[in-house]
Design a protein around this motif. Structure first.
Motif, PDB file in Angstrom:
ATOM      1  N   PHE A  11       0.853  -1.195   0.000  1.00 45.46           N
ATOM      2  CA  PHE A  11       0.000   0.000   0.000  1.00 45.46           C
ATOM      3  C   PHE A  11       0.885   1.239   0.000  1.00 45.46           C
ATOM      4  CE2 PHE A  11      -2.654  -3.251   1.969  1.00 45.46           C
ATOM      5  CZ  PHE A  11      -3.828  -3.121   1.249  1.00 45.46           C
ATOM      6  N   THR A  12       0.921   1.943  -1.098  1.00 44.72           N
ATOM      7  CA  THR A  12       1.645   3.205  -1.196  1.00 44.72           C
ATOM      8  C   THR A  12       1.129   3.950  -2.408  1.00 44.72           C
ATOM      9  OG1 THR A  12       3.783   4.266  -1.524  1.00 44.72           O
ATOM     10  CG2 THR A  12       3.507   2.069  -2.475  1.00 44.72           C
ATOM     11  N   GLY A  21       7.851  -3.130   1.737  1.00 47.90           N
ATOM     12  CA  GLY A  21       6.479  -3.059   2.224  1.00 47.90           C
ATOM     13  C   GLY A  21       5.552  -4.095   1.616  1.00 47.90           C
ATOM     14  N   GLU A  35      -8.536  -1.615   4.055  1.00 47.84           N
ATOM     15  CA  GLU A  35      -7.130  -1.484   4.465  1.00 47.84           C
ATOM     16  C   GLU A  35      -6.516  -0.217   3.906  1.00 47.84           C
ATOM     17  OE1 GLU A  35      -4.428  -5.039   4.776  1.00 47.84           O
ATOM     18  OE2 GLU A  35      -6.007  -5.911   3.523  1.00 47.84           O
ATOM     19  N   ALA A  36      -6.791   0.063   2.633  1.00 44.03           N
ATOM     20  CA  ALA A  36      -6.197   1.239   2.004  1.00 44.03           C
ATOM     21  C   ALA A  36      -6.683   2.522   2.661  1.00 44.03           C
ATOM     22  CB  ALA A  36      -6.522   1.245   0.520  1.00 44.03           C
ATOM     23  N   ALA A  38      -7.505   2.891   5.679  1.00 39.37           N
ATOM     24  CA  ALA A  38      -6.885   2.998   7.017  1.00 39.37           C
ATOM     25  C   ALA A  38      -5.421   3.421   6.931  1.00 39.37           C
ATOM     26  CB  ALA A  38      -7.000   1.664   7.740  1.00 39.37           C
ATOM     27  N   LYS A  39      -4.731   3.091   5.824  1.00 41.05           N
ATOM     28  CA  LYS A  39      -3.292   3.343   5.728  1.00 41.05           C
ATOM     29  C   LYS A  39      -2.955   4.593   4.935  1.00 41.05           C
ATOM     30  CE  LYS A  39      -2.024  -1.532   6.127  1.00 41.05           C
ATOM     31  NZ  LYS A  39      -1.351  -2.697   5.492  1.00 41.05           N
ATOM     32  N   LEU A  40      -3.838   5.014   4.035  1.00 41.59           N
ATOM     33  CA  LEU A  40      -3.526   6.127   3.152  1.00 41.59           C
ATOM     34  C   LEU A  40      -4.437   7.307   3.442  1.00 41.59           C
ATOM     35  CD1 LEU A  40      -3.171   4.119  -0.189  1.00 41.59           C
ATOM     36  CD2 LEU A  40      -1.331   4.898   1.310  1.00 41.59           C
ATOM     37  N   GLU A  41      -3.888   8.528   3.239  1.00 37.47           N
ATOM     38  CA  GLU A  41      -4.651   9.746   3.497  1.00 37.47           C
ATOM     39  C   GLU A  41      -5.419  10.215   2.264  1.00 37.47           C
ATOM     40  OE1 GLU A  41      -5.062  11.211   6.340  1.00 37.47           O
ATOM     41  OE2 GLU A  41      -3.719   9.864   7.437  1.00 37.47           O
TER      42      GLU A  41
END
Length: 594
Positions: A11-12, A21, A35-36, A38-41
């Motif tokens: 996830f990036t 990662g 998930e995305a 939760a991890k990405l803004e």
């Protein structure tokens, strides 16, 4: 063909392939939205990496096949970009339902390890996921691509655009028949299912991604409500208006329920199953109606709604975050709306065909009734005209009878009285008396006879019997009931009377008979019904060859018989009396000329 059952996920939101990662995950069809987020803004981005040995692939043109990727997709092979399904980073691409086939250049493929990387991205309002990935023969994967492209996109678009066209036709029908509520719900069914199914074959979002997603999701409940409302309105179920209102109330409730569920980031499975339950309940009502009327339309609607419900269950199991099964490998819902609409339209068509048949039957019956009334009116008009003519003839006949009686008759009676008073020769008295009798017969023939031969004979007997008694000749009356002769009007009646009168006159003048028999009976000649008049005497008779040709009596009798279309026979032997037979047909087919 190699199909990957596991891969690495990272996830990036960086634009280059990440070096670290990576996490091992089972594939295919990874659902990564939660998930995305939760991890990405910012925008959602995920990477998928799959490694394979190039020596396992066949020595022929190769390709990469992938499907179910959400939403913007970029494909790399050994660090080189091969494919992307969007024009720019801001394109609102809808790639989740589209299959892709990407040819693999041989020069990029290594004999040993190879690295295939997929980059997927979407806005936060859209879902995110990595789908199925396969590498292998371009021919084999091309067949798979063609199959999936048709059933996922091409066929779906064709079915829904055809449904949209038919919806427009149904709308025109409803504009002409506003009272037909089932046609209105047919129009709403077509429109709502098109709105619902548009995201299956659209390449880009026509609206803001968030609102397009919401319209696609929430239109399902109202499309189902409209479909069931059509069934309820078409079958005219008891309290159908209340049932329709309840269906749309449930649709609104399911929308609210979905908002509550999705706000907690949980899978929205409950509302989908609730929609199926509503469909099954409506099916129960339609089944009860079918048992009541046993109509083909009821059975067809029950069958198609049940079938659509089963297909809906198939598609629910294919939701990525449900993932019960892959089923047919594509969603059937885009065809469900078309199927429902087609069967609904056929039901309406059958109804209208049946109505047209009833109208045609009614028109035929109406035409027959109009024709019958026309004939009756024509017959009535003919009868009216005949009555008017008969009335005018009757008035004229009365006038002639009155004039003959008061004029000629009065003069003849006066002349007879003068002859008797002055004691003139008996011949003059007899001549005047016969003239008076002739006049009376003529006046009698002018009276309406209505084809009654017996009445005419009786009147003739009444007029001539005094002459027969005076001549000492007995009258023997032998008459049977005879059919009426419709063609026997006043002129024809006079012809008949003159023939009999001439016959009686000949007997009185020449036969020296003691009795005359007047007979009448129904007889048949050459297959034709008729009435035979017989005048027979017991006089001295005659030989036909010895009869003088100077007289016109017999000739006149034959002429009158010919004008009547009758047959006249005179039989006699010397010393054995004579017999006159006049046969009159009941139906006058061809009137013989004189």
């Amino acid at each position: 063909m190699l199909e990957f059952r596991s891969g690495e996920i990272a996830f990036t939101d960086q634009s280059d392939i990440p070096a670290a990662g990576w996490e091992r995950r089972a594939t295919p069809a990874l659902w990564l939205s939660d998930e995305a987020r939760a991890k990405l803004e910012g925008k959602l981005t995920a990477w998928g990496r799959f490694r394979f040995d190039g020596r396992l692939l066949p020595d022929e043109p190769l390709a990469i096949y992938t499907e179910n990727n959400r939403e913007r997709l970029t494909v790399y092979l050994n660090g080189v970009e091969l494919f992307r399904n969007y024009r720019s980073a801001t394109s609102q691409t809808l790639g989740w339902n589209r299959p892709y086939i990407i040819p693999v250049p041989r020069k990029l493929l290594r004999d040993g390890g190879n690295e295939l990387v997929l980059r997927v991205g979407s806005d936060r309002q859209f879902s995110l996921g990595v789908g199925t990935v396969k590498v292998g023969s371009q021919e084999v994967l091309g067949r798979l691509y063609n199959y999936q492209q048709f059933w996922r996109v091409t066929g779906s678009a064709a079915a829904n655009y055809a449904m949209l066209f038919l919806t427009f036709a149904a709308f025109l029908m409803w504009m002409a028949r506003r009272s037909e509520t089932e046609i209105f719900w047919l129009v709403m069914t077509g429109l709502l299912w098109f709105v619902r199914d548009f995201h299956f074959f659209a390449e880009e979002s026509p609206l803001d991604p968030y609102w397009f997603q919401q319209v696609s999701y929430y239109s399902l409940y109202f499309a189902v409500a409209a479909s069931l409302s059509f069934c309820v309105a078409f079958l005219k179920l008891p309290n159908h208006r209340r049932i329709i209102a309840l269906l749309f109330t449930i649709g609104v409730a399911l929308c609210i329920f979905r908002v509550a569920i999705t706000s907690t980031n949980r899978t929205d499975l409950a509302t989908s199953l609730s929609t199926l339950l509503v469909s099954l309940t409506a099916c129960g009502l339609m089944i009860r109606e079918w048992f009541r009327n046993r109509s083909l339309e009821s059975l067809a609607l029950v069958a198609v709604v049940l079938f659509a419900t089963i297909l809906g269950l198939h598609d629910i199991g294919r939701i990525p975050n449900v993932n019960w099964w892959q089923g047919l490998g594509f969603h059937i819902q885009p065809y469900t709306g078309f199927l429902l609409f087609s069967v609904f339209l056929l039901s309406v068509g059958r109804k209208y065909l049946r109505a047209l048949a009833e109208v045609e039957t009614l028109n035929t019956s109406l035409e027959e009734r109009v024709e019958t009334a026309t004939h009756a009116l024509a017959a009535s008009e003919r009868a009216r005209q005949r009555i008017e003519v008969e009335h005018a003839v009757g008035i004229e006949r009365e006038r002639l009878m009155r004039e003959m009686h008061d004029g000629i008759g009065s003069n003849l009676v006066t002349a007879l009285a003068v002859v008797r008073k002055q004691g003139e020769a008996p011949v003059a008295e007899e001549t005047l008396q016969r003239a008076i009798t002739d006049l009376k017969l003529t006046v009698d023939s002018l009276a309406p006879v209505e084809g009654d031969v017996v009445a005419l004979l009786a009147n003739l007997r009444h007029r001539m019997e005094p002459d027969m008694e005076k001549a000492g000749v007995k009258c023997i009356w032998r008459v049977e009931p005879c059919p009426s002769l419709d063609w026997l009007d006043a002129p024809n009646a006079l012809h008949m009377l003159r023939i009999i009168q001439e016959g009686v006159g000949n007997v009185l003048s020449h036969a020296s008979a003691s009795s005359i028999t007047i007979a009448c009976c129904p007889t048949e000649r050459e297959g034709r019904d008729g009435v035979e008049l017989i005048l027979a005497d017991d006089g001295r008779g005659f030989v036909a060859a010895n009869v003088s040709g100077n007289g016109r009596g017999l000739s006149n009798m034959h002429t009158r018989a010919s004008q009547l279309g009758a047959e006249l026979r005179i039989e006699s032997d010397e010393g054995a009396g004579s017999k006159l037979s006049l046969w009159l047909p009941v139906e006058m087919h061809v009137r013989k000329s004189a």
